[in-house]
Design a protein around this motif. Structure first.
Motif, PDB file in Angstrom:
ATOM      1  N   ILE A  91       6.911   6.423  -5.885  1.00  0.00           N
ATOM      2  CA  ILE A  91       6.386   5.769  -4.674  1.00  0.00           C
ATOM      3  C   ILE A  91       4.937   6.191  -4.441  1.00  0.00           C
ATOM      4  CG2 ILE A  91       6.579   5.707  -2.149  1.00  0.00           C
ATOM      5  CD1 ILE A  91       9.632   5.832  -2.534  1.00  0.00           C
ATOM      6  N   GLU A  92       4.660   7.482  -4.614  1.00  0.00           N
ATOM      7  CA  GLU A  92       3.300   7.971  -4.428  1.00  0.00           C
ATOM      8  C   GLU A  92       2.342   7.349  -5.433  1.00  0.00           C
ATOM      9  OE1 GLU A  92       2.505  12.076  -3.909  1.00  0.00           O
ATOM     10  OE2 GLU A  92       4.421  12.485  -2.938  1.00  0.00           O
ATOM     11  N   LEU A  93       2.725   7.331  -6.703  1.00  0.00           N
ATOM     12  CA  LEU A  93       1.823   6.821  -7.735  1.00  0.00           C
ATOM     13  C   LEU A  93       1.692   5.302  -7.684  1.00  0.00           C
ATOM     14  CD1 LEU A  93       2.696   9.142 -10.744  1.00  0.00           C
ATOM     15  CD2 LEU A  93       0.716   9.226  -9.231  1.00  0.00           C
ATOM     16  N   PHE A  94       2.768   4.593  -7.379  1.00  0.00           N
ATOM     17  CA  PHE A  94       2.661   3.144  -7.205  1.00  0.00           C
ATOM     18  C   PHE A  94       1.760   2.827  -6.007  1.00  0.00           C
ATOM     19  CE2 PHE A  94       7.038   2.625  -9.323  1.00  0.00           C
ATOM     20  CZ  PHE A  94       6.468   2.271 -10.535  1.00  0.00           C
ATOM     21  N   GLY A  95       1.857   3.646  -4.949  1.00  0.00           N
ATOM     22  CA  GLY A  95       0.986   3.447  -3.795  1.00  0.00           C
ATOM     23  C   GLY A  95      -0.469   3.724  -4.123  1.00  0.00           C
ATOM     24  N   GLU A  96      -0.728   4.801  -4.833  1.00  0.00           N
ATOM     25  CA  GLU A  96      -2.102   5.187  -5.149  1.00  0.00           C
ATOM     26  C   GLU A  96      -2.755   4.249  -6.161  1.00  0.00           C
ATOM     27  OE1 GLU A  96      -1.963   9.177  -6.529  1.00  0.00           O
ATOM     28  OE2 GLU A  96      -1.530  10.042  -4.562  1.00  0.00           O
ATOM     29  N   ARG A 126      12.045  -0.951  -8.994  1.00  0.00           N
ATOM     30  CA  ARG A 126      13.173  -1.514  -8.247  1.00  0.00           C
ATOM     31  C   ARG A 126      13.891  -0.418  -7.454  1.00  0.00           C
ATOM     32  NH1 ARG A 126      16.610  -6.095  -9.095  1.00  0.00           N
ATOM     33  NH2 ARG A 126      18.502  -5.838  -7.869  1.00  0.00           N
ATOM     34  N   ALA A 127      14.086   0.736  -8.076  1.00  0.00           N
ATOM     35  CA  ALA A 127      14.757   1.848  -7.400  1.00  0.00           C
ATOM     36  C   ALA A 127      13.952   2.327  -6.201  1.00  0.00           C
ATOM     37  CB  ALA A 127      14.987   2.993  -8.383  1.00  0.00           C
ATOM     38  N   CYS A 128      12.624   2.309  -6.315  1.00  0.00           N
ATOM     39  CA  CYS A 128      11.775   2.684  -5.186  1.00  0.00           C
ATOM     40  C   CYS A 128      12.007   1.739  -4.012  1.00  0.00           C
ATOM     41  CB  CYS A 128      10.302   2.642  -5.594  1.00  0.00           C
ATOM     42  SG  CYS A 128       9.793   3.944  -6.726  1.00  0.00           S
ATOM     43  N   ALA A 129      12.032   0.442  -4.292  1.00  0.00           N
ATOM     44  CA  ALA A 129      12.246  -0.545  -3.232  1.00  0.00           C
ATOM     45  C   ALA A 129      13.625  -0.386  -2.608  1.00  0.00           C
ATOM     46  CB  ALA A 129      12.077  -1.959  -3.797  1.00  0.00           C
ATOM     47  N   GLU A 130      14.641  -0.143  -3.426  1.00  0.00           N
ATOM     48  CA  GLU A 130      15.991   0.034  -2.907  1.00  0.00           C
ATOM     49  C   GLU A 130      16.073   1.279  -2.025  1.00  0.00           C
ATOM     50  OE1 GLU A 130      18.189   0.145  -6.541  1.00  0.00           O
ATOM     51  OE2 GLU A 130      18.591  -2.018  -6.537  1.00  0.00           O
ATOM     52  N   HIS A 131      15.432   2.350  -2.464  1.00  0.00           N
ATOM     53  CA  HIS A 131      15.424   3.593  -1.686  1.00  0.00           C
ATOM     54  C   HIS A 131      14.739   3.384  -0.339  1.00  0.00           C
ATOM     55  CE1 HIS A 131      15.021   7.841  -0.722  1.00  0.00           C
ATOM     56  NE2 HIS A 131      13.736   7.639  -0.513  1.00  0.00           N
ATOM     57  N   LEU A 132      13.571   2.751  -0.341  1.00  0.00           N
ATOM     58  CA  LEU A 132      12.841   2.519   0.908  1.00  0.00           C
ATOM     59  C   LEU A 132      13.615   1.589   1.835  1.00  0.00           C
ATOM     60  CD1 LEU A 132       9.218   2.168  -0.521  1.00  0.00           C
ATOM     61  CD2 LEU A 132      10.158   4.087   0.794  1.00  0.00           C
ATOM     62  N   ALA A 133      14.249   0.566   1.271  1.00  0.00           N
ATOM     63  CA  ALA A 133      15.038  -0.353   2.090  1.00  0.00           C
ATOM     64  C   ALA A 133      16.238   0.366   2.707  1.00  0.00           C
ATOM     65  CB  ALA A 133      15.507  -1.535   1.246  1.00  0.00           C
ATOM     66  N   VAL A 181       1.421  -1.917   1.551  1.00  0.00           N
ATOM     67  CA  VAL A 181       0.247  -2.792   1.552  1.00  0.00           C
ATOM     68  C   VAL A 181       0.141  -3.529   0.223  1.00  0.00           C
ATOM     69  CG1 VAL A 181      -2.277  -2.836   1.585  1.00  0.00           C
ATOM     70  CG2 VAL A 181      -1.045  -1.467   3.271  1.00  0.00           C
ATOM     71  N   ARG A 182       0.340  -2.810  -0.867  1.00  0.00           N
ATOM     72  CA  ARG A 182       0.288  -3.450  -2.195  1.00  0.00           C
ATOM     73  C   ARG A 182       1.436  -4.449  -2.355  1.00  0.00           C
ATOM     74  NH1 ARG A 182      -3.164  -1.026  -5.798  1.00  0.00           N
ATOM     75  NH2 ARG A 182      -3.956   1.042  -5.256  1.00  0.00           N
ATOM     76  N   GLU A 183       2.616  -4.071  -1.897  1.00  0.00           N
ATOM     77  CA  GLU A 183       3.766  -4.967  -1.990  1.00  0.00           C
ATOM     78  C   GLU A 183       3.509  -6.261  -1.235  1.00  0.00           C
ATOM     79  OE1 GLU A 183       6.912  -6.697   0.321  1.00  0.00           O
ATOM     80  OE2 GLU A 183       6.210  -4.772   1.063  1.00  0.00           O
ATOM     81  N   GLN A 184       2.919  -6.157  -0.027  1.00  0.00           N
ATOM     82  CA  GLN A 184       2.629  -7.340   0.779  1.00  0.00           C
ATOM     83  C   GLN A 184       1.431  -8.117   0.242  1.00  0.00           C
ATOM     84  OE1 GLN A 184       4.075  -8.688   4.103  1.00  0.00           O
ATOM     85  NE2 GLN A 184       5.596  -7.956   2.650  1.00  0.00           N
ATOM     86  N   GLY A 185       0.587  -7.457  -0.546  1.00  0.00           N
ATOM     87  CA  GLY A 185      -0.595  -8.128  -1.083  1.00  0.00           C
ATOM     88  C   GLY A 185      -0.279  -9.160  -2.142  1.00  0.00           C
ATOM     89  N   ARG A 216       0.402  -8.717  -5.370  1.00  0.00           N
ATOM     90  CA  ARG A 216      -0.009  -8.420  -6.742  1.00  0.00           C
ATOM     91  C   ARG A 216       0.986  -7.545  -7.490  1.00  0.00           C
ATOM     92  NH1 ARG A 216      -5.273  -9.756  -7.928  1.00  0.00           N
ATOM     93  NH2 ARG A 216      -6.542 -10.442  -6.168  1.00  0.00           N
ATOM     94  N   GLU A 217       1.979  -7.043  -6.777  1.00  0.00           N
ATOM     95  CA  GLU A 217       2.982  -6.196  -7.406  1.00  0.00           C
ATOM     96  C   GLU A 217       4.194  -7.056  -7.800  1.00  0.00           C
ATOM     97  OE1 GLU A 217       2.008  -2.179  -7.137  1.00  0.00           O
ATOM     98  OE2 GLU A 217       0.837  -3.885  -7.824  1.00  0.00           O
ATOM     99  N   PRO A 218       5.112  -6.525  -8.600  1.00  0.00           N
ATOM    100  CA  PRO A 218       6.311  -7.293  -8.944  1.00  0.00           C
ATOM    101  C   PRO A 218       7.046  -7.744  -7.682  1.00  0.00           C
ATOM    102  CG  PRO A 218       6.135  -5.360 -10.349  1.00  0.00           C
ATOM    103  CD  PRO A 218       5.053  -5.225  -9.308  1.00  0.00           C
ATOM    104  N   PRO A 219       7.519  -8.973  -7.634  1.00  0.00           N
ATOM    105  CA  PRO A 219       8.115  -9.516  -6.400  1.00  0.00           C
ATOM    106  C   PRO A 219       9.453  -8.896  -6.030  1.00  0.00           C
ATOM    107  CG  PRO A 219       8.371 -11.070  -8.213  1.00  0.00           C
ATOM    108  CD  PRO A 219       7.482  -9.976  -8.718  1.00  0.00           C
ATOM    109  N   ILE A 220      10.061  -8.133  -6.935  1.00  0.00           N
ATOM    110  CA  ILE A 220      11.391  -7.616  -6.661  1.00  0.00           C
ATOM    111  C   ILE A 220      11.410  -6.721  -5.428  1.00  0.00           C
ATOM    112  CG2 ILE A 220      11.110  -5.614  -8.204  1.00  0.00           C
ATOM    113  CD1 ILE A 220      14.330  -7.645  -7.515  1.00  0.00           C
ATOM    114  N   ALA A 221      10.330  -5.963  -5.183  1.00  0.00           N
ATOM    115  CA  ALA A 221      10.297  -5.087  -4.004  1.00  0.00           C
ATOM    116  C   ALA A 221      10.359  -5.915  -2.725  1.00  0.00           C
ATOM    117  CB  ALA A 221       9.045  -4.213  -4.012  1.00  0.00           C
ATOM    118  N   THR A 222       9.560  -6.974  -2.667  1.00  0.00           N
ATOM    119  CA  THR A 222       9.577  -7.846  -1.487  1.00  0.00           C
ATOM    120  C   THR A 222      10.948  -8.475  -1.298  1.00  0.00           C
ATOM    121  OG1 THR A 222       7.214  -8.317  -1.697  1.00  0.00           O
ATOM    122  CG2 THR A 222       8.528  -9.882  -0.424  1.00  0.00           C
ATOM    123  N   GLU A 223      11.559  -8.916  -2.384  1.00  0.00           N
ATOM    124  CA  GLU A 223      12.867  -9.550  -2.298  1.00  0.00           C
ATOM    125  C   GLU A 223      13.922  -8.580  -1.750  1.00  0.00           C
ATOM    126  OE1 GLU A 223      13.572 -10.852  -6.262  1.00  0.00           O
ATOM    127  OE2 GLU A 223      11.919 -12.299  -6.252  1.00  0.00           O
TER     128      GLU A 223
END
Length: 260
Positions: free
Chosen positions: A30-35, A69-76, A132-136, A138-145
């Motif tokens: 999560i930290e590195l994907f964010g940075e 995907r695991a990052c998105a699931e964890h945050l959700a 912010v990147r997820e909403q932008g 440009r990242e894989p759509p799976i997190a938004t989904e």
């Protein structure tokens, strides 16, 4: 993307250690994907930050897409732990009450939890950057989904229904949605643009006292707007009722009025 891999383990102790390792990898990712974003963050860097070797990352997640995907699931999952109780209470209020003050307070309670989450995230720069990147886009759509389905849809759904019932408008009316956005917009900039807002206020940080000030100001604005919109709806209803209950004018009375 493939489903996140969750291997079986033979003992309870081994399972616990495995879950700790898995969580450590997710937090590092999560930290590195964010940075750096999805493309620039390498699995090697994620493994190094988590203190594991590269094969361990592949063992738990198969590939970088699985990690994301695991990052998105964890945050959700973490967000829904916060939101689920208040969403359930708000839904119960919607189903059991037409009392406008009760509906407004249900919305305030929902808004309070949302503000706590937004202001908490504003203090974690890399976590905020992940969103912010997820909403932008440009990242894989799976997190938004994942986040949309598990958190945003039920949360915004009940918030929209509350505003709809208070204002006497359909939930899908564009004005209902705009009103909801205006209420949420009071605090969402603290999540997406905290530096600009802190500069505007002349604050260096958001401490407990400042957070309480922001929340009370937002709640006051929200109550004022919702009461006003509810009052407009009540006035419109009263006007329609008056018009429909008035006796029709006869031709004779119309002629008499014309002569007068």
């Amino acid at each position: 993307m493939t489903e996140t891999k969750r291997p079986r383990r033979s003992t309870e102790g081994g399972y616990a250690r495995g879950e700790e390792t898995r969580l450590r990898i997710i937090q590092a990712a999560i930290e590195l994907f964010g940075e750096h974003g999805f493309v620039a963050a390498s699995t090697r860097d994620i493994a190094a930050k988590a203190g594991v070797n590269a094969p361990a990352l592949q063992y738990y997640f198969e590939n970088k897409e699985g990690v994301y995907r695991a990052c998105a699931e964890h945050l959700a999952d973490e967000a829904w732990k916060r939101f689920e109780p208040v969403v359930r209470r708000s839904t119960q209020t919607l189903e059991s009450s037409d009392d406008v003050p009760a509906l407004i307070e249900a919305f305030i309670e929902l808004q309070n939890v949302m503000m706590d989450k937004a202001l908490e995230t504003s203090k974690a720069p890399t976590l905020r950057l992940f969103f912010v990147r997820e909403q932008g886009g440009r990242e894989p759509p799976i997190a938004t989904e994942i986040i949309q389905e598990r958190v945003r849809r039920p949360l915004m759904g009940v918030a929209t229904k509350l505003v709809s019932k208070i204002c006497g408008m359909p939930p899908d009316d564009p004005l209902t949605i705009m009103r909801l956005l205006s209420l949420h917009g009071q605090f969402m900039l603290f999540h997406t643009a905290p530096r600009s807002l802190l500069t505007l206020f002349g604050w260096s940080t958001l401490d407990t006292e400042k957070i309480e000030f922001v929340k009370e100001a937002v709640f006051s604005n929200t109550r004022t707007l919702l009461r006003m919109w509810a009052g407009e709806h009540a006035a419109a209803q009263a006007a329609r009722k008056k018009n429909t209950s008035a006796p029709p004018r006869t031709k004779r009375s119309n002629r008499a009025s014309a002569k007068g």
